[in-house]
Design a protein around this motif. Structure first.
Motif, PDB file in Angstrom:
ATOM      1  N   GLU A 183      -6.518   4.175   3.942  1.00  0.00           N
ATOM      2  CA  GLU A 183      -7.841   4.674   3.553  1.00  0.00           C
ATOM      3  C   GLU A 183      -7.757   5.453   2.248  1.00  0.00           C
ATOM      4  OE1 GLU A 183      -9.125   6.893   6.940  1.00  0.00           O
ATOM      5  OE2 GLU A 183      -9.666   5.103   8.088  1.00  0.00           O
ATOM      6  N   LEU A 184      -6.711   6.212   2.098  1.00  0.00           N
ATOM      7  CA  LEU A 184      -6.524   6.976   0.863  1.00  0.00           C
ATOM      8  C   LEU A 184      -6.357   6.034  -0.321  1.00  0.00           C
ATOM      9  CD1 LEU A 184      -6.112   9.779  -0.406  1.00  0.00           C
ATOM     10  CD2 LEU A 184      -3.681   9.528   0.049  1.00  0.00           C
ATOM     11  N   ALA A 185      -5.557   5.004  -0.139  1.00  0.00           N
ATOM     12  CA  ALA A 185      -5.336   4.040  -1.223  1.00  0.00           C
ATOM     13  C   ALA A 185      -6.636   3.352  -1.605  1.00  0.00           C
ATOM     14  CB  ALA A 185      -4.291   3.017  -0.777  1.00  0.00           C
ATOM     15  N   GLU A 186      -7.418   3.022  -0.599  1.00  0.00           N
ATOM     16  CA  GLU A 186      -8.706   2.368  -0.880  1.00  0.00           C
ATOM     17  C   GLU A 186      -9.625   3.317  -1.639  1.00  0.00           C
ATOM     18  OE1 GLU A 186     -10.130   1.056   2.921  1.00  0.00           O
ATOM     19  OE2 GLU A 186      -8.727  -0.625   3.012  1.00  0.00           O
ATOM     20  N   GLY A 187      -9.599   4.579  -1.257  1.00  0.00           N
ATOM     21  CA  GLY A 187     -10.406   5.575  -1.942  1.00  0.00           C
ATOM     22  C   GLY A 187     -10.001   5.713  -3.397  1.00  0.00           C
ATOM     23  N   LEU A 188      -8.711   5.726  -3.624  1.00  0.00           N
ATOM     24  CA  LEU A 188      -8.213   5.842  -4.995  1.00  0.00           C
ATOM     25  C   LEU A 188      -8.596   4.627  -5.840  1.00  0.00           C
ATOM     26  CD1 LEU A 188      -4.673   7.355  -4.361  1.00  0.00           C
ATOM     27  CD2 LEU A 188      -6.586   8.465  -5.479  1.00  0.00           C
ATOM     28  N   ARG A 189      -8.533   3.457  -5.215  1.00  0.00           N
ATOM     29  CA  ARG A 189      -8.923   2.236  -5.944  1.00  0.00           C
ATOM     30  C   ARG A 189     -10.397   2.296  -6.320  1.00  0.00           C
ATOM     31  NH1 ARG A 189      -5.390  -0.597  -2.659  1.00  0.00           N
ATOM     32  NH2 ARG A 189      -7.017  -1.035  -1.125  1.00  0.00           N
ATOM     33  N   ALA A 190     -11.206   2.751  -5.396  1.00  0.00           N
ATOM     34  CA  ALA A 190     -12.656   2.830  -5.654  1.00  0.00           C
ATOM     35  C   ALA A 190     -12.927   3.814  -6.798  1.00  0.00           C
ATOM     36  CB  ALA A 190     -13.367   3.271  -4.390  1.00  0.00           C
ATOM     37  N   ARG A 191     -12.181   4.873  -6.782  1.00  0.00           N
ATOM     38  CA  ARG A 191     -12.337   5.891  -7.841  1.00  0.00           C
ATOM     39  C   ARG A 191     -11.958   5.297  -9.200  1.00  0.00           C
ATOM     40  NH1 ARG A 191      -8.616   9.721  -9.804  1.00  0.00           N
ATOM     41  NH2 ARG A 191      -9.612  11.507 -10.775  1.00  0.00           N
ATOM     42  N   GLU A 192     -10.854   4.565  -9.218  1.00  0.00           N
ATOM     43  CA  GLU A 192     -10.415   3.935 -10.470  1.00  0.00           C
ATOM     44  C   GLU A 192     -11.480   2.972 -11.002  1.00  0.00           C
ATOM     45  OE1 GLU A 192      -7.162   6.040 -11.199  1.00  0.00           O
ATOM     46  OE2 GLU A 192      -7.804   4.362 -12.455  1.00  0.00           O
ATOM     47  N   GLU A 193     -12.045   2.189 -10.097  1.00  0.00           N
ATOM     48  CA  GLU A 193     -13.062   1.207 -10.478  1.00  0.00           C
ATOM     49  C   GLU A 193     -14.299   1.910 -11.043  1.00  0.00           C
ATOM     50  OE1 GLU A 193     -13.655  -1.196  -6.996  1.00  0.00           O
ATOM     51  OE2 GLU A 193     -11.723  -2.203  -7.217  1.00  0.00           O
ATOM     52  N   LEU A 194     -14.643   2.999 -10.419  1.00  0.00           N
ATOM     53  CA  LEU A 194     -15.812   3.762 -10.886  1.00  0.00           C
ATOM     54  C   LEU A 194     -15.566   4.316 -12.290  1.00  0.00           C
ATOM     55  CD1 LEU A 194     -18.583   5.021 -10.319  1.00  0.00           C
ATOM     56  CD2 LEU A 194     -17.408   6.957  -9.282  1.00  0.00           C
TER      57      LEU A 194
END
Lengths: 189, 115
Positions: free
Chosen positions: B78-89
């Protein structure tokens, strides 16, 4: 290159542990002489020795799962028979010395060279205190060294050596053997 | 008497056989109903003899380890997914910002050109 093939004793042991009665009977036949003789030299009575030796083998059958190898079993048998013999002796302080008729005929001519001396020696050994007697029997019947005797009897090695020294001195004195250097030569000083 | 006492003791204490009937007597007693004997000797480890509850405790410990590991991995995912979403944003914002800069420059360049 040497190969580590299991001995017949190891095979019998493994099969006995697996529950084969014939293998256990083979173990009994292999070790009955040693166990019975230890009991006989300790208790001084053939009947008592027979009874104790049978009990020891029954106990062995119950405890086979706890024994790890045929060598361990040999150690276990010596330990249990001597400890139980000592316990029985302590329950009855008076020693029943084997009668001259109680000994089986020995066919070996070399051994029978001086049967009276040997009977006398056996009688003297039977009069030793129980712990000292166990030490002497394990030493001269089973040919164990003092360290092995100490492990078998769960006794300090210095105590074993002390028992040997005193017992031999006592036997020598009672036999009338005079040899001042003999004990030093034995290496127990 | 100069005979070696130890040699004589070995001869005197030579083992004797109890006789052929001894083995038969032992086996007969083993088959007696009064004798409690193990039907099949199974090797037991020393740990099991001393701590009979050890296998159950080990199984419970193993299960807890698996559950905690699973939970930990889920959280990491979940943390990794959150970080990916942040990067995309952040990337999307950077692109938008660059486009806005370009548009601003185009507009200003057009306005400053004399008619």
């Amino acid at each position: 290159m040497s190969t580590n093939l299991p001995s017949i004793a190891d095979e019998h042991f493994a099969r006995a542990r697996a529950g084969e009665p014939t293998a256990f009977a083979a173990l009994v036949r292999t070790h009955q002489r040693s166990v019975f003789s230890l009991a006989l030299r300790m208790l001084g009575s053939r009947e008592a020795a027979d009874d104790l030796a049978q009990d020891v083998f029954l106990q062995l059958h119950l405890n086979l799962a706890t024994i790890e190898s045929s060598a361990h079993m040999t150690f276990w048998l010596r330990k249990v028979v001597t400890h139980r013999a000592i316990d029985r002796l302590r329950q009855r302080p008076r020693v029943e010395v084997a009668s001259l008729d109680d000994e089986p005929e020995i066919a070996d001519v070399a051994v029978a060279a001086d049967p009276l001396l040997q009977r006398h020696l056996r009688a003297l050994v039977a009069e030793l205190p129980s712990s000292a007697r166990a030490v002497v029997v394990l030493r001269y019947q089973e040919d164990l060294d003092p360290l092995e005797i100490a492990r078998t009897l769960e006794m300090p090695i210095n105590t074993v050596k002390s028992h040997l020294k005193r017992s031999l001195a006592s036997l020598r004195e009672r036999l009338g053997v005079t040899s001042p250097d003999a004990f030093e030569e034995l290496g127990y000083e | 008497m100069n005979d070696d006492l130890e040699h004589e003791l070995r001869r005197a204490l030579r083992p004797v056989d109890p006789g052929e009937d001894f083995t038969r007597a032992v086996m007969a007693r083993l088959q007696s109903p009064n004798v409690v004997s193990l039907p099949r000797a199974r090797p037991h480890s020393r740990v099991q003899r001393v701590l009979p509850w050890a296998p159950a405790a080990l199984a419970a410990s193993l299960l807890m380890t698996i559950m905690l590991t699973h939970q930990h991995r889920k959280e990491e995912q979940e943390l990794a997914e959150g970080l990916r979403a942040r990067e995309e944003l952040l990337l999307a914002l950077r692109v938008t910002s660059e486009k806005l800069d370009i548009a601003y420059q185009v507009v200003h360049t057009t306005n400053s050109t004399p008619m």
